[in-house]
Design a protein around this motif. Sequence first.
Motif, mmCIF file in Angstrom:
data_model
loop_
_atom_site.group_PDB
_atom_site.id
_atom_site.type_symbol
_atom_site.label_atom_id
_atom_site.label_comp_id
_atom_site.label_asym_id
_atom_site.label_seq_id
_atom_site.Cartn_x
_atom_site.Cartn_y
_atom_site.Cartn_z
ATOM 1 N N SER A 5 0.841 -1.183 0.000
ATOM 2 C CA SER A 5 0.000 0.000 0.000
ATOM 3 C C SER A 5 0.879 1.237 0.000
ATOM 4 N N PRO A 6 0.432 2.306 -0.668
ATOM 5 C CA PRO A 6 1.254 3.514 -0.739
ATOM 6 C C PRO A 6 1.578 4.052 0.643
ATOM 7 N N ASP A 7 2.841 4.415 0.843
ATOM 8 C CA ASP A 7 3.302 4.935 2.119
ATOM 9 C C ASP A 7 3.466 6.439 1.990
ATOM 10 N N THR A 8 2.560 7.181 2.627
ATOM 11 C CA THR A 8 2.592 8.631 2.507
ATOM 12 C C THR A 8 3.421 9.288 3.599
ATOM 13 N N SER A 9 3.959 8.489 4.533
ATOM 14 C CA SER A 9 4.766 9.069 5.599
ATOM 15 C C SER A 9 6.126 9.484 5.049
ATOM 16 N N PRO A 10 6.728 10.526 5.613
ATOM 17 C CA PRO A 10 7.993 11.040 5.077
ATOM 18 C C PRO A 10 9.176 10.168 5.472
ATOM 19 N N VAL A 11 9.321 9.007 4.822
ATOM 20 C CA VAL A 11 10.434 8.106 5.089
ATOM 21 C C VAL A 11 11.555 8.433 4.116
ATOM 22 N N ASP A 12 12.702 8.760 4.656
ATOM 23 C CA ASP A 12 13.799 9.196 3.803
ATOM 24 C C ASP A 12 14.962 8.221 3.775
ATOM 25 N N PHE A 13 15.164 7.455 4.870
ATOM 26 C CA PHE A 13 16.318 6.571 4.974
ATOM 27 C C PHE A 13 15.899 5.264 5.605
ATOM 28 N N ILE A 14 16.650 4.213 5.278
ATOM 29 C CA ILE A 14 16.342 2.889 5.800
ATOM 30 C C ILE A 14 17.651 2.193 6.158
ATOM 31 N N ALA A 15 17.670 1.545 7.310
ATOM 32 C CA ALA A 15 18.872 0.853 7.788
ATOM 33 C C ALA A 15 18.581 -0.626 7.911
ATOM 34 N N PHE A 16 19.554 -1.437 7.525
ATOM 35 C CA PHE A 16 19.451 -2.887 7.634
ATOM 36 C C PHE A 16 20.549 -3.422 8.534
ATOM 37 N N GLU A 17 20.168 -4.371 9.353
ATOM 38 C CA GLU A 17 21.123 -5.164 10.124
ATOM 39 C C GLU A 17 21.096 -6.556 9.526
ATOM 40 N N GLY A 18 22.113 -6.882 8.757
ATOM 41 C CA GLY A 18 22.045 -8.107 7.976
ATOM 42 C C GLY A 18 20.930 -7.972 6.956
ATOM 43 N N SER A 19 20.007 -8.923 6.947
ATOM 44 C CA SER A 19 18.870 -8.871 6.029
ATOM 45 C C SER A 19 17.615 -8.335 6.697
ATOM 46 N N ARG A 20 17.725 -7.874 7.937
ATOM 47 C CA ARG A 20 16.556 -7.396 8.680
ATOM 48 C C ARG A 20 16.529 -5.877 8.692
ATOM 49 N N CYS A 21 15.347 -5.317 8.441
ATOM 50 C CA CYS A 21 15.184 -3.866 8.496
ATOM 51 C C CYS A 21 15.264 -3.415 9.948
ATOM 52 N N LEU A 22 16.221 -2.553 10.240
ATOM 53 C CA LEU A 22 16.428 -2.088 11.608
ATOM 54 C C LEU A 22 15.651 -0.813 11.900
ATOM 55 N N ALA A 23 15.631 0.125 10.944
ATOM 56 C CA ALA A 23 14.982 1.418 11.188
ATOM 57 C C ALA A 23 14.660 2.087 9.869
ATOM 58 N N ARG A 24 13.588 2.885 9.885
ATOM 59 C CA ARG A 24 13.217 3.720 8.737
ATOM 60 C C ARG A 24 12.804 5.078 9.264
ATOM 61 N N GLY A 25 13.179 6.135 8.557
ATOM 62 C CA GLY A 25 12.786 7.468 8.979
ATOM 63 C C GLY A 25 13.816 8.495 8.592
ATOM 64 N N GLY A 26 13.843 9.597 9.341
ATOM 65 C CA GLY A 26 14.806 10.648 9.085
ATOM 66 C C GLY A 26 16.224 10.203 9.394
ATOM 67 N N LEU A 27 17.203 10.894 8.816
ATOM 68 C CA LEU A 27 18.592 10.478 8.951
ATOM 69 C C LEU A 27 19.054 10.489 10.402
ATOM 70 N N ALA A 28 18.695 11.518 11.164
ATOM 71 C CA ALA A 28 19.135 11.591 12.558
ATOM 72 C C ALA A 28 18.593 10.409 13.351
ATOM 73 N N GLU A 29 17.315 10.105 13.173
ATOM 74 C CA GLU A 29 16.697 8.981 13.887
ATOM 75 C C GLU A 29 17.360 7.662 13.515
ATOM 76 N N VAL A 30 17.552 7.450 12.206
ATOM 77 C CA VAL A 30 18.143 6.195 11.740
ATOM 78 C C VAL A 30 19.583 6.072 12.222
#
Length: 238
Positions: A5-30
Amino acid sequence: MSPPSPDTSPVDFIAFEGSRCLARGGLAEVALRVKAATEARPLARFMVFNACTSEVLDFDLRGTPQEVLARLAVSHPAALACAASPADSTPPTDLAGAPGAETPSEDTSSAKTGPGRPKLGVVAREVTLLPRHWAWLSSQPGGASVALRKLVEQARKDSQSQDQRRLSQEATYRFMSAMAGCLEGFEEAARALFASDRPRFEALTAPWPQDIQIHLQHLAQAAWMPSDVPHSPELPHA
């Protein structure tokens, strides 16, 4: 596999730990989430991506959280600006003069209230053309500058869907190469991506880790858009 489904939230960056998504959001938060995870699991593999372009971000996580954020403000000022709250429409003053940052010119910072030529915020740059091109442009209503602007705007409209499709393919392939380059079916999945063969792409990536699949779906949404321009299934050169 149904599209996300379309994601309208302002997600700018995504971090992975291995193959698992660790965090999504602004750069400072990630960045702070990655810092905490690296301190808890120093042997784990972490990667941070621009969530739209799949460019890999590297930054120094040493020191206190405040020191990390201070270095980010210097090394990635534009990224931090993009991650700012959308409700705050005022450009951060500490980004003025940073590389790539645009400083409002007199043409754009003040409105034209009286009669006369409106201020459009145009930027002067060198353009090299053959004499016949300059002759044709000069003969157009409004002169060369007006004609060039009209040509560029029309070209942008004509190629918009094609450009979105190409950028989506490139971002998807960039992320695949970093996160799934050693997984079974990678080469064939990449060829299916550039051939716009969605069923085959999804079948080949189905055995891959779930978080990688989910982000690939997000990146590849525009890659399945129809295009009147013939495309090549050849992979981009490294």
